[in-house]
Write a protein that holds these residues in place. Structure first.
Motif, short mmCIF file in Angstrom:
data_model
loop_
_atom_site.label_atom_id
_atom_site.label_comp_id
_atom_site.label_asym_id
_atom_site.label_seq_id
_atom_site.Cartn_x
_atom_site.Cartn_y
_atom_site.Cartn_z
N LEU A 1 0.83 -1.21 0.00
CA LEU A 1 0.00 0.00 0.00
C LEU A 1 0.86 1.26 0.00
CD1 LEU A 1 -2.75 -1.12 2.56
CD2 LEU A 1 -2.87 -1.17 0.06
N ASN A 2 1.95 1.25 0.78
CA ASN A 2 2.83 2.42 0.83
C ASN A 2 3.56 2.64 -0.49
OD1 ASN A 2 2.08 2.97 3.46
ND2 ASN A 2 3.90 2.07 4.38
N ILE A 3 4.06 1.56 -1.08
CA ILE A 3 4.75 1.69 -2.38
C ILE A 3 3.79 2.25 -3.41
CG2 ILE A 3 5.73 0.38 -4.31
CD1 ILE A 3 7.02 -1.48 -2.16
N HIS A 4 2.58 1.72 -3.45
CA HIS A 4 1.57 2.20 -4.41
C HIS A 4 1.28 3.68 -4.19
CE1 HIS A 4 -1.82 1.94 -7.13
NE2 HIS A 4 -2.59 2.48 -6.19
N SER A 5 1.12 4.08 -2.95
CA SER A 5 0.85 5.48 -2.63
C SER A 5 2.03 6.37 -3.02
CB SER A 5 0.56 5.62 -1.13
OG SER A 5 0.39 6.95 -0.77
N ASP A 6 3.24 5.94 -2.66
CA ASP A 6 4.43 6.73 -3.00
C ASP A 6 4.59 6.88 -4.50
OD1 ASP A 6 5.06 7.11 -0.34
OD2 ASP A 6 6.63 5.58 -0.29
N LEU A 7 4.38 5.79 -5.25
CA LEU A 7 4.50 5.88 -6.71
C LEU A 7 3.46 6.83 -7.29
CD1 LEU A 7 5.25 2.16 -7.63
CD2 LEU A 7 6.84 4.10 -7.72
N GLY A 8 2.28 6.87 -6.67
CA GLY A 8 1.24 7.81 -7.10
C GLY A 8 1.64 9.26 -6.86
N THR A 9 2.46 9.48 -5.85
CA THR A 9 2.97 10.83 -5.56
C THR A 9 4.11 11.19 -6.50
OG1 THR A 9 2.41 10.55 -3.23
CG2 THR A 9 4.01 12.26 -3.75
N ILE A 10 4.93 10.23 -6.84
CA ILE A 10 6.10 10.46 -7.69
C ILE A 10 5.71 10.65 -9.15
CG2 ILE A 10 8.25 9.43 -8.55
CD1 ILE A 10 8.34 7.91 -5.78
N PHE A 11 4.79 9.84 -9.63
CA PHE A 11 4.41 9.85 -11.04
C PHE A 11 2.98 10.36 -11.21
CE2 PHE A 11 7.50 6.36 -10.62
CZ PHE A 11 8.44 6.76 -11.56
N ASP A 12 2.79 11.28 -12.16
CA ASP A 12 1.45 11.80 -12.45
C ASP A 12 0.60 10.75 -13.16
OD1 ASP A 12 1.99 14.30 -11.33
OD2 ASP A 12 2.81 15.06 -13.21
N ASP A 13 1.21 9.99 -14.03
CA ASP A 13 0.50 8.99 -14.83
C ASP A 13 0.65 7.62 -14.18
OD1 ASP A 13 -0.52 7.26 -16.74
OD2 ASP A 13 0.71 8.03 -18.38
N PRO A 14 -0.47 6.97 -13.82
CA PRO A 14 -0.36 5.64 -13.20
C PRO A 14 0.42 4.64 -14.06
CG PRO A 14 -2.62 6.43 -13.10
CD PRO A 14 -1.85 7.41 -13.93
N GLU A 15 0.35 4.77 -15.36
CA GLU A 15 1.10 3.84 -16.23
C GLU A 15 2.60 3.98 -16.01
OE1 GLU A 15 -0.15 1.30 -18.00
OE2 GLU A 15 -2.04 1.93 -17.09
N ASP A 16 3.07 5.20 -15.74
CA ASP A 16 4.49 5.40 -15.44
C ASP A 16 4.87 4.70 -14.14
OD1 ASP A 16 4.87 6.93 -17.73
OD2 ASP A 16 4.57 8.84 -16.68
N ALA A 17 3.97 4.74 -13.17
CA ALA A 17 4.22 4.06 -11.89
C ALA A 17 4.30 2.55 -12.11
CB ALA A 17 3.13 4.40 -10.89
N TYR A 18 3.37 2.01 -12.91
CA TYR A 18 3.37 0.57 -13.18
C TYR A 18 4.62 0.17 -13.96
CZ TYR A 18 -1.53 1.09 -11.90
OH TYR A 18 -2.70 1.40 -11.24
N ARG A 19 5.05 1.02 -14.88
CA ARG A 19 6.28 0.74 -15.63
C ARG A 19 7.47 0.74 -14.70
NH1 ARG A 19 3.86 3.03 -19.99
NH2 ARG A 19 4.25 5.15 -19.32
N TYR A 20 7.52 1.72 -13.78
CA TYR A 20 8.64 1.81 -12.86
C TYR A 20 8.77 0.53 -12.03
CZ TYR A 20 11.84 3.08 -9.21
OH TYR A 20 12.91 3.07 -8.37
N ILE A 21 7.67 0.09 -11.47
CA ILE A 21 7.71 -1.06 -10.57
C ILE A 21 8.07 -2.35 -11.30
CG2 ILE A 21 5.27 -1.73 -10.63
CD1 ILE A 21 7.22 -1.46 -7.39
#
Length: 109
Positions: A50-70
């Motif tokens: 949950l924390n990683i998901h939340s942090d990635l949402g703060t770091i990346f504006d586009d959820p797809e960028d967050a999914y790509r990062y992980i």
């Protein structure tokens, strides 16, 4: 099933985890994947997701960028050419915790 566990499983699906990877990541028993009560370690693992998901949402504006990062391998020595997801899915709590801390540090920089 707890809301936290349900949310963590949904996030792991978004991250393209296989069912076996999700079970390993959260240390769930394949014979009882939805326990009524989570152990302390399972709660910790759910919190990390949950924390990683939340942090990635703060770091990346586009959820797809967050999914790509992980899910993408990184040259960063911290990941040693692997994706954060690869490290998380090993089931090693220490690696999972390090990924969580690393991503949290990216948020504050």
């Amino acid at each position: 099933m707890s809301t936290g566990l349900s949310n963590a499983l949904h996030i792991l699906i978004q991250w393209q985890c296989t069912p076996n990877q999700a079970l390993t990541t959260l240390q769930l028993d394949p014979d009882q994947p939805f326990p009524l009560v989570l152990s302390e370690e399972q709660c910790e693992r759910v919190t990390f997701v949950l924390n990683i998901h939340s942090d990635l949402g703060t770091i990346f504006d586009d959820p797809e960028d967050a999914y790509r990062y992980i899910s993408s391998p990184h040259d960063d020595p911290y990941y040693d050419g692997k994706s954060p997801l690869e490290l998380i899915c090993t089931g090693d709590l220490t690696l999972f915790e390090r990924v969580c801390w690393h991503i949290d540090a990216m948020r504050v920089n």
